[in-house]
Scaffold this active site. Sequence first.
Site, PDB file in Angstrom:
ATOM      1  N   GLY A 131       0.945  -1.118   0.124  1.00  0.00           N
ATOM      2  CA  GLY A 131       0.034  -0.038  -0.056  1.00  0.00           C
ATOM      3  C   GLY A 131       0.985   1.235  -0.008  1.00  0.00           C
ATOM      4  O   GLY A 131       1.179   1.722  -1.024  1.00  0.00           O
ATOM      5  N   TRP A 156      -8.122  -2.155  -3.484  1.00  0.00           N
ATOM      6  CA  TRP A 156      -8.474  -0.890  -3.337  1.00  0.00           C
ATOM      7  C   TRP A 156      -8.476  -0.029  -4.401  1.00  0.00           C
ATOM      8  O   TRP A 156      -8.106   1.391  -4.112  1.00  0.00           O
ATOM      9  CB  TRP A 156      -7.853  -0.430  -2.146  1.00  0.00           C
ATOM     10  CG  TRP A 156      -7.562  -1.308  -0.880  1.00  0.00           C
ATOM     11  CD1 TRP A 156      -6.303  -1.743  -0.448  1.00  0.00           C
ATOM     12  CD2 TRP A 156      -8.485  -1.951  -0.254  1.00  0.00           C
ATOM     13  NE1 TRP A 156      -6.557  -2.688   0.677  1.00  0.00           N
ATOM     14  CE2 TRP A 156      -7.794  -2.910   0.912  1.00  0.00           C
ATOM     15  CE3 TRP A 156     -10.009  -1.953  -0.240  1.00  0.00           C
ATOM     16  CZ2 TRP A 156      -8.679  -3.587   1.626  1.00  0.00           C
ATOM     17  CZ3 TRP A 156     -10.887  -2.696   0.915  1.00  0.00           C
ATOM     18  CH2 TRP A 156      -9.936  -3.411   1.910  1.00  0.00           C
ATOM     19  N   ILE A 157      -8.873  -0.523  -5.589  1.00  0.00           N
ATOM     20  CA  ILE A 157      -9.005   0.595  -6.525  1.00  0.00           C
ATOM     21  C   ILE A 157     -10.013   1.257  -6.921  1.00  0.00           C
ATOM     22  O   ILE A 157     -11.184   0.559  -7.151  1.00  0.00           O
ATOM     23  CB  ILE A 157      -8.481  -0.057  -8.068  1.00  0.00           C
ATOM     24  CG1 ILE A 157      -7.251  -0.974  -7.695  1.00  0.00           C
ATOM     25  CG2 ILE A 157      -8.380   0.821  -9.157  1.00  0.00           C
ATOM     26  CD1 ILE A 157      -5.831  -0.093  -7.190  1.00  0.00           C
ATOM     27  N   ASP A 240       2.037  14.569  -5.487  1.00  0.00           N
ATOM     28  CA  ASP A 240       2.215  16.111  -5.024  1.00  0.00           C
ATOM     29  C   ASP A 240       1.251  16.865  -5.726  1.00  0.00           C
ATOM     30  O   ASP A 240       0.726  17.784  -5.137  1.00  0.00           O
ATOM     31  CB  ASP A 240       3.485  16.636  -5.735  1.00  0.00           C
ATOM     32  CG  ASP A 240       4.842  16.159  -5.269  1.00  0.00           C
ATOM     33  OD1 ASP A 240       4.669  15.534  -3.858  1.00  0.00           O
ATOM     34  OD2 ASP A 240       5.732  16.391  -5.621  1.00  0.00           O
ATOM     35  N   GLY A 339     -24.742  13.423  20.947  1.00  0.00           N
ATOM     36  CA  GLY A 339     -25.122  12.492  22.122  1.00  0.00           C
ATOM     37  C   GLY A 339     -25.487  11.227  21.348  1.00  0.00           C
ATOM     38  O   GLY A 339     -25.033  10.886  20.365  1.00  0.00           O
ATOM     39  N   GLY A 340     -26.600  10.896  22.012  1.00  0.00           N
ATOM     40  CA  GLY A 340     -27.016   9.582  21.447  1.00  0.00           C
ATOM     41  C   GLY A 340     -27.432   9.712  19.974  1.00  0.00           C
ATOM     42  O   GLY A 340     -27.321   8.543  19.368  1.00  0.00           O
ATOM     43  N   GLU A 363      -4.464   7.460  -0.242  1.00  0.00           N
ATOM     44  CA  GLU A 363      -3.410   8.477  -0.752  1.00  0.00           C
ATOM     45  C   GLU A 363      -2.185   8.518   0.131  1.00  0.00           C
ATOM     46  O   GLU A 363      -1.465   9.683   0.242  1.00  0.00           O
ATOM     47  CB  GLU A 363      -4.126   9.642  -1.004  1.00  0.00           C
ATOM     48  CG  GLU A 363      -3.582  10.955  -1.988  1.00  0.00           C
ATOM     49  CD  GLU A 363      -3.804  10.339  -3.357  1.00  0.00           C
ATOM     50  OE1 GLU A 363      -3.559  11.072  -4.192  1.00  0.00           O
ATOM     51  OE2 GLU A 363      -4.711   9.354  -3.480  1.00  0.00           O
ATOM     52  N   GLY A 364      -1.915   7.646   1.018  1.00  0.00           N
ATOM     53  CA  GLY A 364      -0.701   7.745   1.851  1.00  0.00           C
ATOM     54  C   GLY A 364      -1.332   7.774   3.261  1.00  0.00           C
ATOM     55  O   GLY A 364      -1.767   9.004   3.397  1.00  0.00           O
ATOM     56  N   GLN A 367       0.611   7.967   8.806  1.00  0.00           N
ATOM     57  CA  GLN A 367       1.842   7.498   9.496  1.00  0.00           C
ATOM     58  C   GLN A 367       2.990   7.901   8.349  1.00  0.00           C
ATOM     59  O   GLN A 367       4.074   8.322   8.421  1.00  0.00           O
ATOM     60  CB  GLN A 367       1.862   6.296  10.054  1.00  0.00           C
ATOM     61  CG  GLN A 367       1.258   5.988  11.030  1.00  0.00           C
ATOM     62  CD  GLN A 367      -0.395   5.982  10.968  1.00  0.00           C
ATOM     63  OE1 GLN A 367      -0.876   5.704  10.093  1.00  0.00           O
ATOM     64  NE2 GLN A 367      -0.792   6.316  12.009  1.00  0.00           N
TER      65      GLN A 367
END
Length: 388
Positions: A131, A156-157, A240, A339-340, A363-364, A367
Amino acid sequence: MIEFSITDEQKALRDLARDFAKNEMAPKAEYHDHTGEFPKEILKKAHAVGLMNMHIPVEYGGSGLGVLDELIASEELFYACSGMATAILANNLALAPVLLGASDEIMKKFIQPMNDTFTLAAYAVTEPGAGSDVASIRTTAKRVGDDYVINGSKMWITNAGHADWFFVLAKTDPTAGHKGMTGFIVDAKTPGIILGKKEKNMGQRCSDTRGLTFEDVKVHKSQLIGKEGDGFKIAMGAFDQTRPAVAIGAVGVAKAALDHSIRYANTRNAFGKPISVNQGISFMIADMARDIEAGRLLCWQAAWLIDNKMRNTYQASIAKVFCADMAMRVATDAVQIFGGYGFNEEYPVEKLMRDAKIFQIYEGTSQIQRVIISKFLNDGVGIESPNL
């Protein structure tokens, strides 16, 4: 002097996107979230009004808009529904590496017709075991005469199940690391392409995300993007341009969460008064607004740099990680304010919380953005923006 105003043309683009988001997307967002149905008719309308393929150069019949232009429109679309917006703007991700390295022949054959004909494209780089670590892809492209034969799997395309063509990254020299990678434009009708099932994801449920398998897929050498071995450099260069656009999507989701929170806090009474007057709630909303404004400016800076032919990798990663983490925090706080009711599907903020999570992943990951930022700092860039 530093200028923060937008042009009359950009205001018109913003208003176009805002009206489209309000009238075409928002009324159907709940339906598509619940059913997971791909919003193809909405995408066709987006194409018809000029909200797709914004970066195709003028010389190939396009509008030739910049990344900042895209951001101004994208925030409005993501505000209405980030699943639909991801589907609408996925073409820009697939186009980015093609526009960086494609031949005139490819531009005329594949790209120019996209101005008049509704066409979907997909960026096929991620793999089941690769990934964020793009250099670890295993898909290969072996030269056989005037063709390349592609074998491997992608995962995941986005828009894969409806794409007319793919940008595919493969290894033409498995022994050369990232320097042995090459990009191709591949017609989706090419024999040997096998579509996986539509994934059932936590959020952005109407976005079509699938795996792809390539079994002896034959591609002519004329379909290379750039030269053999340029693939990694081109794919990274595309980020970029696309990371600021993804980051502004997170801003759009966060802005929707903020607006829902303000309306709810002003009408929900507790202990005889609206909860908005309680400092615990009002400060939470103030922090939401603070971070949204900061995120938008980070996105605009990263876009301005790339539009002005300056490297923006550092700023794009900062914008991406800040906005992704911010959107998740803001959406979570919106659920808390409700709330709820916030935990219930009948109210809008639970969808926003589910949709927000993906910005920290695609897209990265957040982390990986921190790894990129740290590398720039360790290389001596320092806190001051390196291009300004």
